[in-house]
Design a protein around this motif. Structure first.
Motif, PDB file in Angstrom:
ATOM      1  N   UNK A 198       7.128  -8.281   2.445  1.00 54.81           N
ATOM      2  CA  UNK A 198       6.040  -8.948   3.158  1.00 54.81           C
ATOM      3  C   UNK A 198       4.732  -8.189   2.951  1.00 54.81           C
ATOM      4  N   UNK A 199       4.817  -6.863   3.021  1.00 51.54           N
ATOM      5  CA  UNK A 199       3.630  -6.046   2.794  1.00 51.54           C
ATOM      6  C   UNK A 199       3.081  -6.217   1.394  1.00 51.54           C
ATOM      7  N   UNK A 200       3.971  -6.258   0.403  1.00 47.18           N
ATOM      8  CA  UNK A 200       3.523  -6.477  -0.971  1.00 47.18           C
ATOM      9  C   UNK A 200       2.847  -7.839  -1.116  1.00 47.18           C
ATOM     10  N   UNK A 201       3.397  -8.852  -0.434  1.00 50.50           N
ATOM     11  CA  UNK A 201       2.768 -10.161  -0.487  1.00 50.50           C
ATOM     12  C   UNK A 201       1.363 -10.140   0.071  1.00 50.50           C
ATOM     13  N   UNK A 202       1.173  -9.371   1.146  1.00 56.66           N
ATOM     14  CA  UNK A 202      -0.151  -9.245   1.743  1.00 56.66           C
ATOM     15  C   UNK A 202      -1.117  -8.560   0.788  1.00 56.66           C
ATOM     16  N   UNK A 203      -0.666  -7.461   0.156  1.00 52.39           N
ATOM     17  CA  UNK A 203      -1.515  -6.757  -0.808  1.00 52.39           C
ATOM     18  C   UNK A 203      -1.893  -7.688  -1.961  1.00 52.39           C
ATOM     19  N   UNK A 204      -0.915  -8.429  -2.457  1.00 56.77           N
ATOM     20  CA  UNK A 204      -1.182  -9.339  -3.549  1.00 56.77           C
ATOM     21  C   UNK A 204      -2.217 -10.391  -3.190  1.00 56.77           C
ATOM     22  N   UNK A 205      -2.178 -10.869  -1.969  1.00 52.45           N
ATOM     23  CA  UNK A 205      -3.168 -11.859  -1.547  1.00 52.45           C
ATOM     24  C   UNK A 205      -4.567 -11.257  -1.467  1.00 52.45           C
ATOM     25  N   UNK A 206      -4.653 -10.010  -0.960  1.00 49.20           N
ATOM     26  CA  UNK A 206      -5.969  -9.387  -0.841  1.00 49.20           C
ATOM     27  C   UNK A 206      -6.553  -9.002  -2.195  1.00 49.20           C
TER      28      UNK A 206
END
Length: 229
Positions: A198-206
C-alpha cells in the motif's frame, strides 16, 4: 550499463566490456536489509555511502573481500574504519571525500554530498557521500541517505536517479521535490524496506509525472529486477 536492484538501498551496475570476462560489476550500499549474496556475486568494486548497517553489511563485505582479492572498496571514513575493524584488508579499503573523482571497476565515479539527512537535532549526523557513476555513455546517481543533488552531473542530468522514499528522516514532499529538481530520464525508488505494498502504491502515485509534472519515467524495481541504462 545494466542496473539491478537488490532490495532497500543496494544496486549493482554491470559495465560491459571492462574486463576479460565481458564486464565488471560495481555494487553500491550492500547493507543488511538487502540481498547481499546476489549483490556481491561477481563484484569488482564496492561503493559505500555511509556506515549505517542498512547500507553496509560489514560481515558480508569482508567475506567477499577475503574470497576475491581483486575487489576494492570505496567508503566514507567511518564506514572504512568499520570494515577494517571487521577484518577487511586495509589496502583494499579506500576512504573517499566529496569532490573526488574515482576510477572504480572501470567506471568514472564522482563523489559528492557530505552529510546524512537530519533525523533529529539531538542525533549526530553521519558522514554520507553521494556517487555519480558514469560508464559507456550512461550515468546513475545514488544519494545515499540524503537529497543532495549531483555535484557534476552530465548535461541533461543522470540517466537514472535513485530516490529514497521511506525513512525516519524524510517527508513525502522531500522525495517529490528531489525527483522534480534533478533532471533524469528515469526515477527509481530506493530505501523502501519500510514500505508495504500500500505504501509503495502511494509513493508511485505521488511520483507519477501525470500527477505532479516532470519529464522522467518512474520505474519501481522489485528485488532482483533490472533495467538497461
Amino acid at each position: 550499463m545494466h542496473l539491478t536492484f537488490h532490495g532497500h538501498a543496494c544496486v549493482t551496475l554491470r559495465l560491459p566490456g571492462t574486463l576479460p570476462d565481458g564486464g565488471g560489476t560495481l555494487v553500491i550500499d550492500p547493507g543488511t536489509f538487502s540481498d547481499t549474496d546476489s549483490a556481491l556475486a561477481g563484484a569488482r568494486a564496492i561503493l559505500i555511502t555511509h556506515d549505517h548497517v542498512d547500507h553496509v553489511d560489514a560481515t558480508a563485505v569482508v567475506e567477499h573481500l577475503t574470497a576475491h582479492p581483486d575487489t576494492q572498496v570505496w567508503a566514507t571514513g567511518p564506514a572504512a574504519s568499520a570494515l577494517r575493524e571487521a577484518g577487511a584488508p586495509a589496502g583494499r579499503v579506500h576512504e573517499v571525500a566529496p569532490g573526488q573523482v574515482l576510477d572504480a571497476g572501470g567506471a568514472r565515479v564522482t563523489v559528492g554530498g557530505g552529510d546524512h539527512a537530519l533525523i533529529h537535532p539531538e542525533i549526530p549526523r553521519a558522514v554520507n557521500v553521494t556517487y555519480l557513476v558514469e560508464a559507456d555513455g550512461a550515468s546513475v546517481f545514488h544519494p545515499g541517505d540524503s537529497f543532495d543533488p549531483p555535484a557534476a552531473a552530465p548535461e541533461g542530468g543522470p540517466d537514472v536517479l535513485l530516490v529514497p522514499v521511506a525513512a525516519p528522516w524524510l517527508r513525502t514532499a522531500e522525495f517529490i521535490d528531489f525527483a522534480r529538481s534533478v533532471p533524469a530520464a528515469t526515477v527509481v525508488p530506493i530505501h523502501d524496506v519500510f514500505l508495504s505494498e500500500i505504501g509503495h502504491g502511494n509513493v508511485g502515485r505521488w511520483l507519477d509525472t501525470a500527477r505532479l509534472g516532470g519529464e522522467y519515467t518512474y520505474t519501481r524495481l522489485a528485488p532482483g529486477e533490472s533495467l538497461e541504462v
